[in-house]
Design a protein around this motif. Structure first.
Motif, short mmCIF file in Angstrom:
data_model
loop_
_atom_site.label_atom_id
_atom_site.label_comp_id
_atom_site.label_asym_id
_atom_site.label_seq_id
_atom_site.Cartn_x
_atom_site.Cartn_y
_atom_site.Cartn_z
N LEU A 96 0.85 -1.19 0.00
CA LEU A 96 0.00 0.00 0.00
C LEU A 96 0.88 1.24 0.00
O LEU A 96 1.85 1.31 0.74
CB LEU A 96 -0.89 0.03 1.26
CG LEU A 96 -1.69 1.32 1.50
CD1 LEU A 96 -2.82 1.45 0.49
CD2 LEU A 96 -2.24 1.36 2.93
N ASN A 97 0.54 2.19 -0.84
CA ASN A 97 1.19 3.51 -0.76
C ASN A 97 0.10 4.56 -0.88
O ASN A 97 -0.41 4.83 -1.98
CB ASN A 97 2.24 3.70 -1.86
CG ASN A 97 3.02 4.97 -1.65
OD1 ASN A 97 3.14 5.45 -0.52
ND2 ASN A 97 3.58 5.53 -2.71
N THR A 98 -0.26 5.13 0.26
CA THR A 98 -1.30 6.14 0.27
C THR A 98 -0.95 7.22 1.28
O THR A 98 0.11 7.19 1.88
CB THR A 98 -2.67 5.51 0.56
OG1 THR A 98 -3.70 6.49 0.34
CG2 THR A 98 -2.76 5.01 2.00
N ASN A 99 -1.86 8.18 1.46
CA ASN A 99 -1.54 9.37 2.24
C ASN A 99 -1.92 9.22 3.71
O ASN A 99 -2.50 8.21 4.13
CB ASN A 99 -2.20 10.60 1.63
CG ASN A 99 -3.71 10.48 1.60
OD1 ASN A 99 -4.36 10.37 2.62
ND2 ASN A 99 -4.28 10.49 0.39
N GLY A 324 3.25 9.68 3.94
CA GLY A 324 2.63 8.55 3.26
C GLY A 324 3.21 7.24 3.76
O GLY A 324 4.26 7.21 4.42
#
Length: 548
Positions: A96-99, A324
């Motif tokens: 997962l790469n999100t804010n 992030g």
């Protein structure tokens, strides 16, 4: 489409290996495309640029596999491509790469571990992508916390970031080539220079900028200061200097901001943060570059009160990539490597050895004027001769290029670009010190022949007329105006400690300012021919170039 396992690290590394065999453009093609399509003023190192395609530890490799010792890349803090940091980022990107609008344990764990390294008073964090973002955010916070105070104090030679607000806080830029001059609400505090014995009274320097703001009809909101000046020339303030500055400024409510982007995170060895070596606790600390080993992460640490002042109006803070999930994975892994591999302790051991070996060179060669620094942050000031202490930027550049030919990578800094800087990855050890020092000694003893030195001195003369003298005139005029204003205030009782500065002021500062020079500091960098001639009269009581 078949989904790949997120936990198959071998498969992931296999993908990377396959990517490595894709043919790359050759050196000339890379240069051609860069010249054609990249901004013409984008910085690049060396007269003949290197094409670097791989890094490992303290070493970089070009397209032909040639190995270079990296003595200056402080971004790869724990080493180029450290396997633990690389794996942590890759595994997180596969998951997962999100804010930061979502909860995630990486952020929570990193906050807790980073705060353990900071003084208890600095208990609130904001995240961004770069040191520039952190320093720009610090200005927003300070302006909210001190309504009506819109002036800023900075140190001479300082650099705090590339965004518009920070170019105006960076004498290294606004008084450098292409600079537009000093903004009227910015006050440049003279930088301490232990090598030449200048500006060593921190309280006097602080009082001078406070008075300059008062005379300009404003109040200083914030003071930005690198705990060890990097672009300013690897300057370590004398003991007690920064504490005196902070104490004097805080009497007027000024918010003190320590820029630790280049000097922090264990680099100085004796303390984790460079400001701790100066015996101070700032109100805010900006952190970037090294904290995620090259992944774009920055942090601004501050007191809870400042964070409350910043949030009082109700505007949300959000940064798309700041904090992030992948950024936090990189930062957390980097911090853990620093601790587990005891890199701060390593810097405390190797740094003094590096300094002692460089000082042996200083003793043997007349053009090495000063060796200074802490831990693995070191500067070598190159001069034309020890007695005059006249700066030698062309010689410094020549040394840089000759070291590159020996596969040792260094850089230059300082207002006159005559300081060789050393800020390597933190596992830089005695072996690397010996390689650096032996090659530097060979350059100075074998390659710098009398005829080569004479030729460089001719280049120095032209460079001094074009660059050094105009820039020096600006820095000197800034000091003169500041101290003259302070003397006038003391004489007329504008400051409570009346008379303190008059007893210590050097001759000449109390004279009226030349009318022509009033706009010199705000003017763009250029060849100030008329100004130099007039300023030389005002400085007649000092030996020529004595301040260099």
């Amino acid at each position: 489409m078949e989904l790949r396992s997120h936990n198959d690290r071998n498969q992931m590394l296999g993908i990377f290996e396959a990517a490595r065999i894709v043919p790359r453009p050759d050196h000339d093609q890379v240069i051609d495309v860069r010249k054609l399509h990249l901004g013409p003023n984008v910085a690049i190192n060396y007269a003949q640029p290197l094409q670097i395609v791989k890094g490992k530890g303290c070493y970089l490799y070009d397209q032909n596999g040639v190995e270079y010792l990296d003595c200056v890349n402080n971004v790869a803090h724990v080493g180029h491509c450290h396997p633990e940091v690389t794996a942590a980022v890759c595994e997180q990107l596969q998951t997962l790469n999100t804010n930061s609008r979502y909860l995630h344990p990486n952020l929570t764990m990193y906050i807790k571990e980073l705060l353990q390294t900071l003084p208890p008073a600095l208990e609130t964090l904001y995240f961004g992508n770069s040191g520039s973002e952190a320093n720009d955010l610090a200005l927003r916070v300070a302006l909210e916390a001190r309504p009506g105070a819109t002036h800023v104090a900075v140190l001479a030679g300082a650099y705090h970031g590339h965004v518009e607000s920070l170019i105006g806080f960076s004498p290294y830029k606004f008084w450098g080539k292409g600079g537009r001059g000093k903004p009227k609400n910015v006050h440049v505090m003279p930088c301490p220079d232990p090598y030449r014995g200048l500006n060593l009274d921190g309280r006097r320097c602080a009082r001078a900028v406070l008075e300059a703001a008062r005379q300009a009809g404003g109040r200083i909101c914030a003071f930005y200061c690198e705990s060890i000046l990097s672009c300013g020339g690897q300057i370590v303030p004398p003991e007690g200097w920064l504490k005196d500055v902070f104490d004097e400024l805080r009497k007027e409510g000024v918010i003190c901001i320590s820029d630790e982007v280049q000097c922090g995170f264990g680099r100085v060895g004796e303390t984790f943060w460079a400001f701790q070596s100066q015996g101070v606790c700032p109100d805010m600390v900006s952190i970037g570059k090294s904290i995620a080993n090259g992944y774009p992460v920055s942090t601004l640490a501050m007191t809870r009160k400042l964070a409350q002042d910043f949030s009082r109006a109700g505007m949300q803070y959000f940064n798309t990539f700041g904090a992030g999930t992948a950024a936090c994975a990189a930062a957390l892994a980097t911090l853990r490597v620093v601790k587990e591999e005891k890199l701060q302790e390593h810097a405390a051991q190797v740094g003094p050895y590096l300094q002692s070996e460089l000082r042996k060179i200083q003793e043997d060669f007349a053009m090495i004027g000063d060796v200074r620094g802490l831990g693995l942050m070191m500067g070598i000031e190159v001069v034309q001769c020890k007695k005059s202490k006249v700066v030698a930027p062309r010689l410094a550049t020549w040394i840089l290029e000759r070291m590159k030919a020996r596969r040792i990578l260094m850089s230059t800094d300082g207002p006159y670009d005559n300081v060789l800087k050393i800020k390597p990855p933190m596992m830089f050890g005695r072996k690397e010190v010996d390689t650096l020092v032996s090659n530097l000694r060979a350059v100075l003893s074998v390659e710098l022949t009398p005829s080569v030195f004479d030729k460089i001195l001719i280049e120095e003369q032209k460079h001094a007329i074009d660059i050094v003298h105009p820039r020096k005139a600006i820095y000197d005029e800034n000091e003169r105006r500041l101290y003259a204003g302070l003397l006038a205030a003391d004489h007329y009782g504008h400051l409570s400690s009346s008379g303190a500065a008059a007893a210590t002021s050097p001759a000449g500062f109390a004279r009226p300012l030349p009318q022509h020079s009033m706009n010199l500091l705000e003017a763009p960098m250029q060849r100030h021919t008329v100004e130099i001639e007039s300023l030389s009269e005002a400085a007649a009581s000092q030996p020529p170039m004595s301040r260099l």
